[in-house]
Design an enzyme around this catalytic site. Structure first.
Site, PDB file in Angstrom:
ATOM      1  N   ASP A   1       0.833  -1.201   0.000  1.00 35.55           N
ATOM      2  CA  ASP A   1       0.000   0.000   0.000  1.00 35.55           C
ATOM      3  C   ASP A   1       0.868   1.252   0.000  1.00 35.55           C
ATOM      4  OD1 ASP A   1       0.924  -0.681   2.524  1.00 35.55           O
ATOM      5  OD2 ASP A   1      -0.908  -0.124   3.577  1.00 35.55           O
TER       6      ASP A   1
ATOM      7  N   TYR B   1      10.282 -17.515  -8.020  1.00 34.92           N
ATOM      8  CA  TYR B   1      10.962 -16.341  -8.549  1.00 34.92           C
ATOM      9  C   TYR B   1      12.449 -16.605  -8.759  1.00 34.92           C
ATOM     10  CZ  TYR B   1       6.753 -13.802  -7.130  1.00 34.92           C
ATOM     11  OH  TYR B   1       5.466 -13.371  -6.992  1.00 34.92           O
TER      12      TYR B   1
ATOM     13  N   GLU C   1       4.410   6.286   8.638  1.00 37.05           N
ATOM     14  CA  GLU C   1       3.989   6.738   7.306  1.00 37.05           C
ATOM     15  C   GLU C   1       4.880   7.846   6.757  1.00 37.05           C
ATOM     16  OE1 GLU C   1      -0.724   5.880   6.905  1.00 37.05           O
ATOM     17  OE2 GLU C   1      -0.175   7.414   8.389  1.00 37.05           O
TER      18      GLU C   1
END
Length: 414
Positions: A123, A315, A391
């Site tokens: 996000d 991967y 954040e």
């Protein structure tokens, strides 16, 4: 703070630190909207729609594929560059998908989707890339080249980057370099950490079926019990890794699940085995794959049973280009000062940005996001139901994305 590097053009570097700080509020708003509404896998339409809405009105060309809901947003700068009339092209990647986990952070914007959570920071990666897109669009007329913003779903084991590459989304224009950032709650806030060469491991899923002959548990001599055979295989695999794989080019092989039987007095006919294999080179990867097949088949056969191995390819090894890593180091140091960039050892986690780095030179770095006042060493890590971030890291990430793009378009790897 402006970036202190010597440019081969007459174009002055930008104070991206201030730009990142000015962009933080919008990035937080977008990140929280995505965090509360997570999507898993290759198809994340609600997340893609949020991103496109945030990019609306910008001078970007949006190109979508057919395999995923991922897309690229292309910004064509207004100035020619030293690499030709259209200048250089650089790619910046942000992943969008979440994990199938139940969130336990207690945040006011916690996931509203049962069984899905942004526990790996995607996000924030997406919000940082949107912030960088807005900031670079504002300087479009001065950009001496093209920026490709890659918004990718399906990083968490779904090979999203490989699908987007197969859809041709990186072909026109083909970037000359690619860069990605990944947050870490276990590193000090704002620190950039990476290394040249092998950064992260390959990952393969290992499966095997051991087939014997079931029967009464009181009469094992009338049966061919597959359970001790499976246990012998597990032990042999651990011995192989410890004694035949060079410690300087290591491998991790973990059998994480054995499934067999249903009741206490019945010997089952089959055992199902499940595990994972991680390596830091393709050479060792092929070596251990061959050993897994050989041991499953051979040990089972030695007991008269049948071993059927299957390897699900994961991967590739993530390998950073040395020039690209040096560029990220220079930008991190210019933004954060001496000590802001640190060299890390290779890690056994995996990343599907490895597919991008197989196609073009580039680098990936981690950026510290430990919450204020926390101990990075003991914070809930990535893929934890209680993982949180500071954040403010997104201001640093936006500045890094912009600085890296600016420097590469101006100077390439010089």
């Amino acid at each position: 703070m402006s970036l202190d590097f010597e440019s081969t053009t007459d174009w002055a570097p930008t104070d991206w630190t201030a730009v990142g700080e000015d962009s933080l509020d919008d990035a937080i708003t977008l990140r929280r909207a995505i965090h509360a509404d997570p999507e898993v896998g290759l198809h994340c339409p609600r997340t893609s729609d949020k991103v496109k809405a945030a990019l609306a009105g910008l001078p970007l060309e949006i190109r979508e594929g057919t395999s995923t809901t991922g897309f690229v947003a292309i910004l064509r700068g207004g100035r020619g560059g030293t690499a030709g009339g259209n200048g250089r092209t650089v790619l910046l990647r942000g992943d969008m998908d979440a994990l199938p986990m139940q969130e336990e952070t207690g945040l006011p914007f916690a996931s509203k989707i049962d069984g899905a959570m942004h526990a790996c920071g995607h996000d924030s990666h997406t919000a940082m890339l949107v912030g960088a897109a807005k900031a670079l669009c504002a300087r479009r007329d001065e950009l001496p080249g093209t920026v490709v913003f890659m918004f990718q779903p399906g990083e968490e084991g779904h090979h999203g980057a490989r699908h987007m590459i197969a859809d041709g989304l990186l072909d026109s224009p083909l970037p000359e370099a690619g860069f990605a950032l990944h947050i870490s709650p276990n590193m000090p806030m704002g620190h950039v950490v990476s290394r040249a060469g092998t950064l992260m491991a390959s990952t393969d899923t290992l499966r095997a079926t051991i087939t014997g002959r079931g029967g009464h548990a009181a009469m094992p001599h009338d049966c061919l019990d597959p359970l001790p055979i499976a246990c012998e295989i597990v032990t042999a695999l651990q011995t192989y890794v410890a004694r035949q794989v060079a410690v300087t080019d290591p491998a991790v092989l973990s059998i994480t699940k054995l499934h067999a039987g249903s009741v206490h007095n019945v010997i089952p006919s089959t055992v199902e085995m499940l595990g994972t294999m991680r390596t830091l080179s393709e050479r060792t990867r092929e070596q251990v794959r061959a050993a897994f097949i050989r041991m499953v088949e051979g040990i089972a056969a030695a007991h008269g049973a049948v071993g059927t191995p299957t390897i699900e390819e994961g991967y590739p090894v993530t390998v950073n280009d040395e020039r690209a890593t040096d560029l990220m180091k220079a930008c991190a140091t210019a933004i954060g000062g001496e000590g802001a960039y640190q060299v890390m050892p290779p890690m056994m986690g995996a990343e599907d940005f490895s597919y991008v780095l197989q196609k073009l030179p580039g680098a990936m770095a981690f950026i510290g996001a430990a919450p204020e006042g926390s101990d990075p060493r003991t914070n809930p890590p990535l893929h934890n139901t209680k993982m949180t971030i500071d954040e403010r890291v997104m201001a640093h990430g936006i500045a890094m994305h912009c600085a890296v793009a600016e420097r590469f378009l101006a100077n390439g790897f010089d």
